[in-house]
Design a protein around this motif. Structure first.
Motif, PDB file in Angstrom:
ATOM      1  N   GLY A  97       0.880  -1.075   0.071  1.00 40.29           N
ATOM      2  CA  GLY A  97      -0.152  -0.095  -0.198  1.00 40.29           C
ATOM      3  C   GLY A  97       0.871   1.327  -0.058  1.00 40.29           C
ATOM      4  N   ASP A  98       0.368   2.335  -0.011  1.00 40.13           N
ATOM      5  CA  ASP A  98       0.937   3.721   0.175  1.00 40.13           C
ATOM      6  C   ASP A  98      -0.021   4.661   0.678  1.00 40.13           C
ATOM      7  OD1 ASP A  98       2.821   5.858  -0.527  1.00 40.13           O
ATOM      8  OD2 ASP A  98       1.691   6.000  -2.563  1.00 40.13           O
ATOM      9  N   TYR A  99       0.504   4.992   2.039  1.00 39.24           N
ATOM     10  CA  TYR A  99      -0.534   6.091   2.705  1.00 39.24           C
ATOM     11  C   TYR A  99      -0.105   7.497   2.373  1.00 39.24           C
ATOM     12  CZ  TYR A  99      -0.934   2.267   6.112  1.00 39.24           C
ATOM     13  OH  TYR A  99      -1.346   1.002   6.878  1.00 39.24           O
ATOM     14  N   GLY A 100      -1.197   8.115   2.053  1.00 38.99           N
ATOM     15  CA  GLY A 100      -1.024   9.666   1.749  1.00 38.99           C
ATOM     16  C   GLY A 100      -1.985  10.166   0.538  1.00 38.99           C
ATOM     17  N   SER A 101      -1.804  11.310   0.020  1.00 40.53           N
ATOM     18  CA  SER A 101      -2.473  11.794  -1.093  1.00 40.53           C
ATOM     19  C   SER A 101      -2.177  11.269  -2.132  1.00 40.53           C
ATOM     20  CB  SER A 101      -2.825  13.109  -1.005  1.00 40.53           C
ATOM     21  OG  SER A 101      -1.728  13.688  -1.451  1.00 40.53           O
ATOM     22  N   PHE A 102      -2.970  11.068  -3.257  1.00 40.52           N
ATOM     23  CA  PHE A 102      -2.595  10.553  -4.671  1.00 40.52           C
ATOM     24  C   PHE A 102      -1.749  11.696  -5.400  1.00 40.52           C
ATOM     25  CE2 PHE A 102      -3.352  10.419  -9.247  1.00 40.52           C
ATOM     26  CZ  PHE A 102      -2.785   9.309  -9.477  1.00 40.52           C
ATOM     27  N   ALA A 103      -2.272  13.106  -5.033  1.00 40.72           N
ATOM     28  CA  ALA A 103      -1.374  14.106  -5.518  1.00 40.72           C
ATOM     29  C   ALA A 103       0.131  14.152  -5.298  1.00 40.72           C
ATOM     30  CB  ALA A 103      -2.114  15.376  -5.341  1.00 40.72           C
ATOM     31  N   SER A 104       0.317  13.725  -3.773  1.00 41.99           N
ATOM     32  CA  SER A 104       1.596  13.794  -3.300  1.00 41.99           C
ATOM     33  C   SER A 104       2.425  12.524  -3.586  1.00 41.99           C
ATOM     34  CB  SER A 104       1.704  14.395  -1.996  1.00 41.99           C
ATOM     35  OG  SER A 104       1.008  13.494  -1.052  1.00 41.99           O
TER      36      SER A 104
END
Ligand SMILES: NC(=O)c1ccc[n+]([C@@H]2O[C@H](COP(=O)([O-])OP(=O)(O)OC[C@H]3O[C@@H](n4cnc5c(N)ncnc54)[C@H](OP(=O)(O)O)[C@@H]3O)[C@@H](O)[C@H]2O)c1
Length: 267
Positions: A97-104
């Protein structure tokens, strides 16, 4: 039509077997299996799992491969041929997974995530199907996250929605070929998942309420293998996760959007 897959004397390929749920699949299958092929990138971690299983009498082989690459996926097929393994069970467990906003998000991490969670699972299944002895089994590891869109974990949740949908369709397609397909949708489970999903800047996601749903890897894997044995197409391990998943799936879309916006602090 298969009524489920017997795990006795199985010859299984387990992806992502160097830690977490994958290593636990290996532990629970070892007393029954004839051969286990453990696939992941970290050789040392794979060898550690193999050592742990040495007293079980099962033949354990470690296949070092980066499944996020086409070459890595081909290596797995070549490894099976080179070692004379005729598998009858594929456990598509590797994922991230990847935690955080898509834009960043980092484009590289997003691409790897899609390659691993979607492409590797699909193409490894495609490549292995002609080699899979029947009666056969395929167990795909999806997630509770597959049941709803998740801001700050958007690509991951979408990738797992793919896994669940793909698995349910395959279960129907492959039943006449005597191949049982099951999909397990775990809720929060203590493994290395969160460590990998965290970003270098320490970005995290809102994990309120997760503690109530958390169950150990041994229970997730036990329920997943039971579903495969019984021929259940989809399982949500743990009572809390089973209830919450039902609520998520029945919730009207408008209410779900409102809840998700509030949770994300956007309203
Ligand atoms: N833990 C949870 O809360 C949770 C909840 C729902 C679903 N899941 C799903 O459960 C599955 C297993 O994850 P986990 O929780 O056990 O996390 P984990 O401990 O981080 O295990 C992930 C496994 O995938 C392997 N892997 C990662 N990238 C790979 C690559 N490019 N090529 C080959 N193998 C790779 C890792 O091994 P190497 O690093 O050695 O390659 C490791 O063995 C995933 O599909 C995850 O999405 C987890």
């Amino acid at each position: 039509m298969p009524k489920g897959f017997s795990l006795e004397q199985c010859r299984a390929v387990i992806t992502g077997a160097s830690s977490g749920l994958g290593a636990e699949f290996a532990r629970q299958l070892a007393p029954k299996a004839e051969v286990l092929v453990l696939v992941a990138r970290r050789e040392e971690a794979l060898e550690k799992v193999k050592l742990e299983l040495s007293g079980t009498g099962t033949k354990v082989l470690c296949c070092v491969s980066d499944l996020a690459t086409e070459g890595g996926r081909s290596d797995v097929i070549a490894f099976l041929a080179a070692n004379g393994v005729n598998p009858n069970l594929l456990i598509n467990n590797a994922g991230m997974g990847d935690y955080g906003s898509f834009a960043s998000s980092s484009a590289e991490k997003t691409r790897t995530q899609i390659e691993l969670n979607i492409t590797a699972l699909t193409m490894l299944t495609h490549a292995l199907l002609p080699l899979l002895e029947t009666p056969g089994g395929i167990l795909n590891v999806s997630s509770l996250a597959s049941t709803l869109p998740m801001p700050e974990l958007a690509v991951y949740a979408a990738s797992k929605a793919y896994v669940t949908s793909f698995s349910e369709a395959l279960a129907i397609e492959l039943a006449p070929k005597n191949i049982t397909v099951s999909c397990v949708c775990p809720g929060p489970t203590p493994t290395n998942f969160s460590q990998t999903a965290k970003r270098e800047d320490g970005s995290d996601t809102n994990r309120d309420g997760q503690g109530l749903l958390r169950i150990p890897p041994s229970q997730v894997v036990g329920e997943a293998l039971k579903a495969l044995r019984l021929g259940q197409p989809c399982v949500f391990p743990g009572l809390g996760v089973a209830i919450v998943s039902r609520v998520f799936r029945l919730m009207p879309r408008g209410i779900m959007r409102w809840v998700l916006k509030r949770r994300a602090g956007k309203e």
